[in-house]
Design a protein around this motif. Structure first.
Motif, PDB file in Angstrom:
ATOM      1  N   GLY A  53      -5.861  -6.417   5.226  1.00  0.00           N
ATOM      2  CA  GLY A  53      -6.360  -5.246   5.937  1.00  0.00           C
ATOM      3  C   GLY A  53      -7.047  -5.695   7.209  1.00  0.00           C
ATOM      4  O   GLY A  53      -7.410  -6.856   7.348  1.00  0.00           O
ATOM      5  N   PHE A  89      -8.993  -0.587  -9.700  1.00  0.00           N
ATOM      6  CA  PHE A  89      -9.993  -1.656  -9.650  1.00  0.00           C
ATOM      7  C   PHE A  89     -11.407  -1.093  -9.548  1.00  0.00           C
ATOM      8  O   PHE A  89     -12.360  -1.716 -10.016  1.00  0.00           O
ATOM      9  N   PHE A  90     -11.520   0.108  -8.982  1.00  0.00           N
ATOM     10  CA  PHE A  90     -12.852   0.710  -8.897  1.00  0.00           C
ATOM     11  C   PHE A  90     -13.323   1.178 -10.276  1.00  0.00           C
ATOM     12  O   PHE A  90     -14.471   0.952 -10.664  1.00  0.00           O
ATOM     13  N   ILE A 127     -13.337   7.493  -1.904  1.00  0.00           N
ATOM     14  CA  ILE A 127     -11.898   7.326  -2.132  1.00  0.00           C
ATOM     15  C   ILE A 127     -11.431   8.369  -3.144  1.00  0.00           C
ATOM     16  O   ILE A 127     -10.469   9.100  -2.917  1.00  0.00           O
ATOM     17  N   GLY A 128     -12.158   8.434  -4.270  1.00  0.00           N
ATOM     18  CA  GLY A 128     -11.792   9.379  -5.317  1.00  0.00           C
ATOM     19  C   GLY A 128     -11.789  10.820  -4.813  1.00  0.00           C
ATOM     20  O   GLY A 128     -10.847  11.572  -5.057  1.00  0.00           O
ATOM     21  N   ARG A 137      -2.195   8.220  -3.330  1.00  0.00           N
ATOM     22  CA  ARG A 137      -1.847   6.848  -3.665  1.00  0.00           C
ATOM     23  C   ARG A 137      -1.969   5.923  -2.457  1.00  0.00           C
ATOM     24  O   ARG A 137      -2.303   4.756  -2.590  1.00  0.00           O
ATOM     25  N   ILE A 180     -15.774  -2.022  -0.146  1.00  0.00           N
ATOM     26  CA  ILE A 180     -15.860  -2.501  -1.533  1.00  0.00           C
ATOM     27  C   ILE A 180     -15.530  -3.985  -1.595  1.00  0.00           C
ATOM     28  O   ILE A 180     -16.190  -4.769  -2.274  1.00  0.00           O
ATOM     29  N   ARG A 181     -14.506  -4.350  -0.855  1.00  0.00           N
ATOM     30  CA  ARG A 181     -14.103  -5.760  -0.828  1.00  0.00           C
ATOM     31  C   ARG A 181     -15.269  -6.639  -0.344  1.00  0.00           C
ATOM     32  O   ARG A 181     -15.557  -7.689  -0.910  1.00  0.00           O
ATOM     33  N   LEU A 211      -9.344   7.745  -9.006  1.00  0.00           N
ATOM     34  CA  LEU A 211     -10.090   6.591  -8.505  1.00  0.00           C
ATOM     35  C   LEU A 211      -9.178   5.373  -8.606  1.00  0.00           C
ATOM     36  O   LEU A 211      -8.383   5.272  -9.531  1.00  0.00           O
ATOM     37  N   LYS A 234     -13.182  -0.361   9.485  1.00  0.00           N
ATOM     38  CA  LYS A 234     -14.166  -0.107   8.428  1.00  0.00           C
ATOM     39  C   LYS A 234     -13.598   0.901   7.456  1.00  0.00           C
ATOM     40  O   LYS A 234     -13.904   2.079   7.521  1.00  0.00           O
ATOM     41  N   VAL A 262      -5.376   4.875  -2.312  1.00  0.00           N
ATOM     42  CA  VAL A 262      -5.607   3.862  -3.348  1.00  0.00           C
ATOM     43  C   VAL A 262      -5.006   2.522  -2.932  1.00  0.00           C
ATOM     44  O   VAL A 262      -5.629   1.473  -3.078  1.00  0.00           O
ATOM     45  N   PHE A 297      -8.806  -4.792  -1.376  1.00  0.00           N
ATOM     46  CA  PHE A 297      -9.370  -5.508  -2.524  1.00  0.00           C
ATOM     47  C   PHE A 297      -8.761  -6.903  -2.641  1.00  0.00           C
ATOM     48  O   PHE A 297      -9.431  -7.871  -2.964  1.00  0.00           O
ATOM     49  N   LEU A 298      -7.464  -7.002  -2.341  1.00  0.00           N
ATOM     50  CA  LEU A 298      -6.796  -8.304  -2.410  1.00  0.00           C
ATOM     51  C   LEU A 298      -6.960  -9.092  -1.116  1.00  0.00           C
ATOM     52  O   LEU A 298      -6.485 -10.211  -1.008  1.00  0.00           O
ATOM     53  N   GLY A 299      -7.608  -8.496  -0.149  1.00  0.00           N
ATOM     54  CA  GLY A 299      -7.904  -9.243   1.063  1.00  0.00           C
ATOM     55  C   GLY A 299      -6.940  -9.013   2.208  1.00  0.00           C
ATOM     56  O   GLY A 299      -6.913  -9.779   3.157  1.00  0.00           O
ATOM     57  N   PHE A 312      -4.412  -5.744 -10.371  1.00  0.00           N
ATOM     58  CA  PHE A 312      -5.786  -5.467  -9.939  1.00  0.00           C
ATOM     59  C   PHE A 312      -6.766  -5.649 -11.086  1.00  0.00           C
ATOM     60  O   PHE A 312      -7.814  -6.256 -10.931  1.00  0.00           O
ATOM     61  N   ALA A 345      -6.915   0.774  -0.320  1.00  0.00           N
ATOM     62  CA  ALA A 345      -8.086   0.163  -0.940  1.00  0.00           C
ATOM     63  C   ALA A 345      -7.676  -1.074  -1.751  1.00  0.00           C
ATOM     64  O   ALA A 345      -8.358  -2.095  -1.726  1.00  0.00           O
ATOM     65  N   GLY A 346      -6.536  -0.966  -2.433  1.00  0.00           N
ATOM     66  CA  GLY A 346      -6.059  -2.091  -3.234  1.00  0.00           C
ATOM     67  C   GLY A 346      -5.728  -3.289  -2.365  1.00  0.00           C
ATOM     68  O   GLY A 346      -6.082  -4.422  -2.689  1.00  0.00           O
ATOM     69  N   LEU A 347      -5.040  -3.024  -1.248  1.00  0.00           N
ATOM     70  CA  LEU A 347      -4.727  -4.113  -0.328  1.00  0.00           C
ATOM     71  C   LEU A 347      -6.015  -4.757   0.177  1.00  0.00           C
ATOM     72  O   LEU A 347      -6.125  -5.979   0.262  1.00  0.00           O
ATOM     73  N   GLY A 358     -16.364   4.030  -3.441  1.00  0.00           N
ATOM     74  CA  GLY A 358     -15.374   4.367  -4.460  1.00  0.00           C
ATOM     75  C   GLY A 358     -15.279   5.876  -4.651  1.00  0.00           C
ATOM     76  O   GLY A 358     -14.185   6.423  -4.790  1.00  0.00           O
TER      77      GLY A 358
END
Lengths: 566, 332, 291
Positions: free
Chosen positions: C226, B156-157, C263-264, C212, C237-238, B153, C231, C215, C222-224, B274, C218-220, C260
């Motif tokens: 993309g 951050f999640f 993703i997992g 990865r 999540i963001r 996961l 979708k 991930v 999360f930081l805005g 994160f 998703a991280g990018l 989430g």
């Protein structure tokens, strides 16, 4: 349960600490700490009978006011802070010549009275003679003269707008200061006298680099509070009352800006005493209901913030007013208010100033959604869909298909909604999320067709319109649209600046809004309502100052409230 | 291996190549932020208020103060000169010396990252040997399966779920920052407890997100070793299973783990971004995030250089330790 | 229990199970691939359409409720599979290919080539990622292709380093040295002896990289960074996180958690696949008795 009792326990301990601190502060100037033996004389919390020495009679005593920190706004010296919230944090320590009542009326502060010459180019201020700096040095007219001259050399945290309109400044007495302006300036009181934070000459004279000065001397002011502690890494600030404040010892004895994860959650859980949602937050009915229950109260005011759709009028078809009007008719601004703000706001004023502004003109065309009208305007311009793909084309065959940059820190929903509305009239927009710095850069250099920018300031002095839309404005702000030239606007904007009669000025300002509403260099999409929730048992009487604090900061953190105690 | 010459010249060459890398990174550190669209002066002013409008003179003054008005090459040389003197300059956004800012933030990041990394590497390796020693056993499957899910996961999640469950719903741990401010009990014991409580959720999230990689590397490494001669030899010598597992297999399978660890320890300086963003933990990651947003050239330069240095040092240490760790590397 | 003291047997028996792990990975990854392909059929709504009132809880016609503007969250997730699959597969392919080639060449040839590659890897690894990501995103925009390239550019050095260190320890092994002693050409040795030996590492790396990549996307997000109208699960999540009232009530249970978990699950699928492949391609790792 344990949590709550600990909290009460803590409050009690805090109270004792505050009492001790206040006692210490009373006991000595800048030297050693006084023994805390005077503590028992202090009244119980919530008592409305002020008994403290030097206090105004009838002032309540509020041991501590806890607010949301968590964001660093810089060191609260006039040269160390950043942005509006930073200014407010410095305003607890530093005073201005005048201040504002909740209704926006200019009231005496460091100056007892003032007078303007008939031609509007001379302002004479009579200063209070009972004011002392936190270190005990008396405050004089020389400090005011020094402040203006020093901040011209060394820009402060907030640039003093229009400081260049001041030709000269002179101490015409120990407690009298005279400003001579190059031209009459209608916004002089709000933009200079109510905004310029006076600094002590004896400390700053000879300081080469005021911006990085971090010593305790850098926060010696005349204001109601002193800075006790500041932590840059989590934006926490701690202020304690100045017992020698010239309007008497403040009612709120201690102000804490505590780092919290979520302001509203912290307020609901009693970790802080007042707080509000961010400007772009959709506020739900659930939330409002929660903060309508005791002990909470809700302060509600029209917003002064807007999300603007800005056009680049150096390019076709954006240079054609019919195109801009068609876009305005195609957008459902009411729907945006419903969906993005959950109804807590109003559609943008086509005349740009927000309804929060005392100079707001409500009588401009409203551009309610009218797809047929939009289509008709586009047809008229010869922009038709020739290849049947649902997107109109320019006469040369280029489709009306544009990138719509927006800041990734703003909601992506703005772009998504615009995309939907505009697709219906045959205009394709593709929202592009950009890092805010990159968006700002593109917006201020003109690298866009249409772009989304959110900004405040729409509740402040309407000279803001001149700076934004005048064809010769020197502003490089990202708010300023590119390629807007309107002779009548330029003329009217220049006149209102010099018009000192409020009624005559109002007419001009209303005319400016009419021109903008007709020409639409930008379309203000919506103005979110401002909310401030507070625990009224701690401090009541919160208000938003009409026209904003100082030169237009739209916050409820008015130091006068903290001094008076509600 | 390569150079048969005297050891000293090899060392010198190695040092030189590190120096070249360092120069490269330092140069990238200079160019990268300046190539980014955006402008540190603009970022200083408030896009949310009227004061976003500013006067040209103000801008000129700020630019002059930070030398932003001079040609890029001149700025670059000045920057190299400053670096050579160990001076990282002054942050435009925070108006503080970069060194001071880093000194404030780095300890928090290290406090968060180093124990998390050690915990993750330790737990992961231990579990990896357990699993890899008996591939296919129930232990292997459960460990592999369980860690697979958790560590895959996004960090951050994991953090977000921990935050929502343990921070918001159960209200067991603080969800924000590194310590309580203005607490009335400022005794050392109370502060330590407070800091530890603030550390729980971010550290748990970070450890969980890191542990899987180590587990997997160690497990696969151990599995790959199972048929190696030296283990057979060890068995033939009559060594106990435990002894073989931890004395022979574990060190031999730890090479990739070590590689991974040395890669991550250097990046730990910013790799927690994160988690730090989510928990508003005032470390280097958050500082860098703020610096990028503010286009704070000197601060970005400084962070780049510090991260680069720590990575290089970690790499050099790893390079040196390789031969000691891997018995299979033949010395020439 | 007795089997424990006879590892050979255990391992032999296991080797028949190897494909089952590949199978599990394939089922998960394939499942998501199918969902991605059949998204328009599976999703009840267009994920961009404003189909209902905002913030509806799950139930009725909206399996996972609606988001803050009234889009169907379940449909968002279904379409999100597309983004994640594309990003994962293409980024991992690019990164692992680059890494394998560079790592093998450097590790095997040694000398100047190795030094250059090793230093490049060091340098790449020492560049802080966030400004790097923002820089590329600034110039390239936040589109899908750009995200893939950013992720690939950031991912290859770690794998290259792993491959290199593996090759370093391989090149002096007996059979490799023997082959060289018999005059085998470099490409031959690389292809015949080194490549098969690094395949497990590369396979595991591919799995990890694909995971990865998901991930990181998703991280990018999360930081805005993309594509805002795309979708992806990360963007969902963001969006939920930027909803200011997410801490109030339990909308996070159906807005954040399913995304989430998707993703997992996808990453788990990739990892299972990778692990299985490793054993399958290189039975040596699994059957010690063979040597």
């Amino acid at each position: 349960m344990t949590n709550r009792s600990t909290r009460r326990h803590r409050t009690w301990l805090l109270l004792i600490l505050v009492v001790a601190l206040v006692a210490a502060a009373c006991g000595g100037g800048d030297g050693g700490e006084a023994p805390a033996t005077t503590a028992p004389t202090t009244a119980a919390p919530g008592s409305t009978e002020g008994t403290e020495p030097g206090g105004e009679a009838g002032r309540p005593e509020i041991p501590v006011l806890r607010l949301a920190g968590g964001t660093d706004w810089g060191y609260p010296s006039p040269f160390g802070f950043r942005r509006g919230p930073g200014y407010v944090r410095a305003s607890f320590i530093f005073d201005t010549l005048v201040w504002k009542d909740p209704d926006g009326t200019i009231i005496p502060w460091l100056a007892e009275s003032w007078e303007m010459s008939d031609d509007g180019t001379q302002w004479v201020f009579q200063l209070r003679d009972d004011v002392r700096w936190h270190d005990g040095t008396p405050f004089t007219a020389e400090d005011v003269v020094f402040t203006l001259e020093y901040t011209r050399e060394n820009p402060a945290g907030l640039p003093l707008r229009a400081a260049s309109t001041v030709e000269s400044i002179e101490a015409t007495g120990d407690h009298e200061v005279t400003f001579t302006l190059t031209d009459p300036y209608a916004a002089f009181l709000t933009n200079i006298a109510a905004a310029m934070q006076i600094i002590p000459r004896h400390i700053w004279e000879g300081v080469e680099d005021p911006r990085s000065m971090r010593t305790p001397e850098a926060v010696v002011g005349t204001g109601p509070y002193r800075l006790e502690e500041y932590n840059q890494e989590d934006g926490s600030y701690l202020y304690v009352a100045n017992p020698d404040f010239f309007l008497g010892e403040p009612a709120v004895k201690r102000i804490e800006f505590l780092p919290v994860a979520n302001e509203l959650l912290a307020l609901a859980e009693g970790e802080i005493d007042a707080g509000g949602p961010g400007v772009q937050a959709g506020v739900t009915e659930d939330l409002l209901a929660r903060f309508r229950e005791d002990p909470y109260r809700t302060l509600e005011a029209p917003g002064e913030w807007a999300m603007d759709l800005k056009f680049n009028m150096t390019k076709a078809p954006f240079d054609d007013v019919r195109f801009r009007q068609a876009v305005a008719y195609a957008i459902d601004r009411k729907d945006m208010v419903e969906r993005l703000l959950l109804g807590q706001g109003v559609p943008g004023n086509p005349g740009w100033l927000s309804p929060a502004n005392p100079w707001y003109n409500p009588n401009v065309p409203s551009y309610d959604r009218d797809v047929a009208k939009a289509a008709q305007l586009l047809d008229e311009m010869g922009l038709v869909d020739t290849d049947g793909d649902g997107v109109r084309e320019l006469p040369d065959g280029t489709p009306l298909s544009y990138e719509l940059p927006y800041a990734s820190s703003d909601s992506a929903r703005n772009g998504e909604l615009l995309q939907t509305y505009l697709a219906e009239v045959g205009i394709e927009v593709r929202p592009v999320a950009l890092d805010r710095g990159i968006r700002d850069d593109r917006a201020s250099t003109g690298d866009y067709d249409m772009i989304l920018v959110g900004h405040g300031g729409l509740g402040s002095d309407p000279d803001f319109m001149r700076l934004t839309f005048h064809s010769k404005s020197k502003s490089k702000s990202f708010i300023r649209p590119h390629g807007f030239v309107n002779e009548e606007f330029d003329k009217v904007a220049g006149m209102q600046l010099r018009q000192l009669d409020p009624e005559a000025r109002r007419e001009l300002v209303w005319r400016m809004q009419e021109i903008v509403a007709e020409q639409l260099p930008v379309i203000a999409l919506y103005h979110p309502t401002r909310y401030w929730f507070y625990d009224s048992t701690v401090l009541d009487g919160w208000h938003y100052t009409s026209g904003g604090l100082a030169a237009g900061i739209p916050m409820a953190l008015d130091k006068k409230l903290f001094v008076d105690g509600g | 291996m390569t150079a048969p010459g005297p050891r000293r010249s090899t060392g010198r060459r190695l040092a030189l190549s590190y120096l070249v890398t360092l120069w490269f990174v330092v140069t990238v550190a200079f160019l990268l932020p300046r190539l980014l669209p955006g402008d540190p002066v603009q970022a200083l002013l408030d896009p949310d208020s009227i004061d976003y409008l500013y006067e040209e003179t103000l801008r000129a003054q700020i630019e002059e103060h930070y030398g932003l008005d001079r040609p890029l090459l001149e700025q670059y040389l000045a920057y190299l000169g400053r670096l050579a003197r160990g001076d990282l300059g002054e942050s435009i956004f925070f108006r503080e010396r970069v060194v001071d800012l880093v000194a404030e933030r780095l300890p928090w990041t290290l406090l968060l990252a180093v124990p998390s990394l050690l915990l993750a590497a330790g737990l992961g390796s231990w579990a990896g040997v357990q699993a890899g020693w008996r591939p296919g056993s129930w232990r292997d499957r459960w460990l592999t399966g369980g860690l697979l899910v958790v560590s895959n996961l996004p960090a951050f999640f994991i953090g977000l779920v921990l935050l929502l469950v343990f921070g918001v719903e159960l209200d067991l741990f603080p969800t924000n920052g590194a310590m309580e401010r203005f607490a009335e009990d400022a005794s050392l014991g109370a502060v330590v407890v407070d800091v530890a409580r603030h550390l729980v959720l971010p550290m748990a999230a970070l450890t969980l997100s890191l542990v899987g990689t180590y587990f997997l590397l160690m497990r696969n490494g151990t599995v790959a070793l199972l048929g190696e001669e030296f283990l057979t030899v060890a068995r033939a010598k009559g060594l106990g299973e435990r002894r073989i597992k931890y004395g022979h297999a574990l060190p031999n399978a730890s090479l990739p783990v070590f590689t991974q660890f040395s890669a991550e320890i250097g990046l730990a300086v910013t790799g927690t971004i994160f988690i730090e963003t989510l928990f508003a933990y005032p470390g280097m990651g958050l500082l860098m995030f703020e610096a990028v947003g503010a286009r704070d050239y000197p601060l970005l330069d400084g962070i780049f250089v510090i991260v680069a240095l720590s990575v290089l040092v970690a790499n050099a240490a790893a390079d040196l330790a390789y031969r000691r760790l891997d018995p299979r590397v033949v010395r020439t | 229990m007795t089997a424990a003291s006879v590892p050979v047997r255990v391992v032999r028996r296991r080797s028949f199970r190897v494909p089952s792990r590949v199978l599990a990975g394939l089922v998960i990854v394939g499942g998501f691939a199918l969902v991605a392909l059949a998204a328009p059929l599976l999703a009840p709504y267009d994920p961009r359409e404003l189909v209902a009132a905002p913030m509806l809880p799950p139930g009725g016609s909206h399996l996972l409720g609606t988001n803050d503007v009234g889009q169907d969250i379940f449909s968002e997730l279904v379409y999100g599979a597309r983004v994640s699959m594309v990003v994962a597969l293409s980024a991992a392919t690019i990164a692992v290919t680059v890494a394998t080639v560079l790592g093998m060449v450097a590790g095997y040839l040694g000398g100047a080539v190795d030094r250059v590659v090793a230093r490049t890897i060091d340098a790449m690894l020492s560049i802080p990622r966030l400004p790097f990501m923002l820089l590329i995103a600034a110039y390239a925009g936040g589109g899908l292709l750009q995200i893939v390239l950013i992720i690939a550019a950031l991912s290859w050095p770690v794998t290259a380093r792993l491959v290199r260190s593996e090759v370093l320890s391989l090149r002096n092994r007996l059979h490799v040295r023997a082959a060289r002693g018999f005059g085998a050409s470099t490409p031959y040795v690389l292809g015949r002896h080194i490549l098969p030996a690094v395949v497990p590492v590369v396979a595991a790396a591919f799995a990890l990289q694909a995971g990865r990549a998901v991930v990181m996307e998703a991280g990018l997000a999360f930081l805005g960074i993309g594509d805002p109208t795309g979708k992806s699960w990360g963007l969902t999540i963001r969006a939920a996180l930027s909803y200011p009232l997410i801490y109030f009530g339990n909308a996070w249970l159906w807005w954040i958690v399913p995304a989430g978990l998707c993703i997992g699950a996808l990453i788990v699928g990739f990892t299972l696949l990778g692990q299985g492949l490793e054993h399958w391609v290189n039975p040596r790792a699994d059957v010690p008795s063979a040597t």
